[in-house]
Write an enzyme that holds these catalytic residues in place. Sequence first.
Site, PDB file in Angstrom:
ATOM      1  N   GLU B  55       0.894  -1.261  -0.133  1.00  0.00           N
ATOM      2  CA  GLU B  55      -0.042  -0.182   0.058  1.00  0.00           C
ATOM      3  C   GLU B  55       0.872   1.220   0.071  1.00  0.00           C
ATOM      4  OE1 GLU B  55      -0.620  -2.592   1.903  1.00  0.00           O
ATOM      5  OE2 GLU B  55      -2.684  -3.399   1.175  1.00  0.00           O
ATOM      6  N   HIS B 124     -10.748  -5.292   8.132  1.00  0.00           N
ATOM      7  CA  HIS B 124     -11.496  -4.823   6.716  1.00  0.00           C
ATOM      8  C   HIS B 124     -12.770  -3.892   6.988  1.00  0.00           C
ATOM      9  CE1 HIS B 124      -8.936  -8.291   5.906  1.00  0.00           C
ATOM     10  NE2 HIS B 124      -9.212  -8.484   4.629  1.00  0.00           N
TER      11      HIS B 124
END
Lengths: 340, 321
Positions: B55, B124
Amino acid sequence: MDNSMDPAPLAPEELRRLYRLITAARQLDLAAVAWQRQGIIPGYAPALGQEAAQVGSAFAMDPKRDFIFPTYREMGAALALGVDMTEYMSTHKASWHGGLYDPVRTGFAPIQAVVGGSVLHAVGWAHGQTLNGGTGGVALTYFGDGASSQGDVHEAMNFAGVLKAPVIFFVQNNGWAISLPTEAQVAGGTVAARAAGYGMRAITVDGNDAPAVVSATREAAAHARAGHGPVLIEAMTYRRGPHSTSDDPGRYRSLDEERRDAGPDPVQLLADRLLAGGLADRDFLDAALEEAKDNAERIREGVEALGPRPGTEMFDFVYAEPTEALKAQARAWREESEHV
Amino acid sequence: MQQALNRALAEILAEDPKALVLGEDVGRLGGVFRITDGLQKRFGVDRVMDTPLAESGILGMSVGLAMAGFHPIPEVQFDGFAYPAVNQIITQLARMNYRSRGTLPMPVTLRVPSFGGIRAPEHHGESLEALFAHVPGLKVVSPSSPHEAYHLLRHSVAVPDPVIFMEPKSRYWQKGEVNLGHAGPVEGAKVVRPGRHVTLVAWGAMVARCLQVAELAAEDGIEVEVLDLRWLKPIDAAALAESVGRTRRAVVVHEAPLTSGLGAEVAALITEHCFDTLRAPVGRVTGFDVPYPSGDLEDEYIPNIDRILFGIQRVLEYRRG
């Protein structure tokens, strides 16, 4: 050292130009430390001993189409690239984070303190050149043995390897990350050893030897420009002085160790080469030194003449399109500060 | 909402040759939520790029691409995986325009599937809006409906600054009209249901829940106004003042933990602008100061209809001591 490399030797005029540049970098570096002691600037990150690595690598690049991504210690690279050095030094004067020079015009990204932070930007910029249909532009990104521990550096090398991005990862291994020596910082012995794992070519070069650094960087740039992907250059240098003007290297190494480990002085090394090769005489070296001192003096005058930045600037560049809330804060600041 | 976002991205890529979509699985797979479905096929691997799984790398690359004149639209797959990129977002993306004195603007829109509500594994489902809204140089927006998703994404990409685009993942499969020809205002907040007794301030997935609450409250004769904040940075203080100035009571509803959440900022703005007219302290109905819980406990954590109704009741029944 990479013996497979057989770069074209530098022309005599190039060697002389290189000498004038590394002498200028040396004198400006010594001067900047003095300015800090004299209270002209609050802080500085010296590059003593890294002049050949910095000047040599930037010397090999083409500022018209390449882009250099520095950390906070690439003074010599900025100088070699032709960045206005008063505007460069303004960051150490605490005028503006990043410096007052224009990064787009100079091809030299803003100075920054996050080690490894700009290594990924180099990959993105370099990939952009590929997407633009191959401009031939190459990104040159600097980091040290300390920053090589950062995850961003590994991510950058992996991205660049996968994308075959035209980028040169230029490691100045100066032996120290503030107080931590390379052996406690870099597993595997060298940063260059890691390149193989990213499918990337590596060149190890004597970072005290300016012409060797120029050749290595030219070689890497040609490789990248030809679309063969990234190259990692590890220039073995030594940080002779402190990490910054507030560091005390006496707490983690002795002067004897410093003398023993530092290797040849890059400026002296090139001077000896020029003399031995009959490419320059004493008068030339003396003139280069005088020119370098004059240059540092002119930059000091420029730095001293830098007034405080106007407070409004604090608000000016936060956004390309400032928010109403920020405009209101700027208005309030102006009203309240006018009453002081 | 998934289709609205997909369509917006397709139009952006078609109209702006410098726009790029990049992230994990955005290409061949079309994204884990299929938001980028079919885009790589249509625009090629250079415009819709599957990246390695990193990321920070995705965000750092985007900064460099913006420096090279592109308009990157990176995606991080789930909100909790934006954390590894936070250094690049805060120390680089948000500051490059400032550091470079305006010569290196960052027209980057980071798409983040956000918030909870889908019983996903740990990390998540998170609510990062206060973290990002606190950072100078960033703008933060969250759509609440397919229409908003389409138009706010199109507008965000046109903004010359970094925008964190927080997509409420629990609403991806929500159906709704998109008026393609008429966006309405794309900046600031929006009254999505008028009312005169209390203002509910919400964003993202909580807007739909507040509309349900308003429906139920109406049965008891309580007219709830629902203000979709939409932009979490900058916050539309004028819209807050206008609405609460009329209703004289406000409750902020968000999924993020209470302490130092965006509700505190909203409450402070309302207090600054409406202190004289307020009939009660601004209420907050939020998640709790706990790590985002597992799926079994999710319904206890996310503000539900009952908790929001209690919140309304508290401000309606408030009496000065």
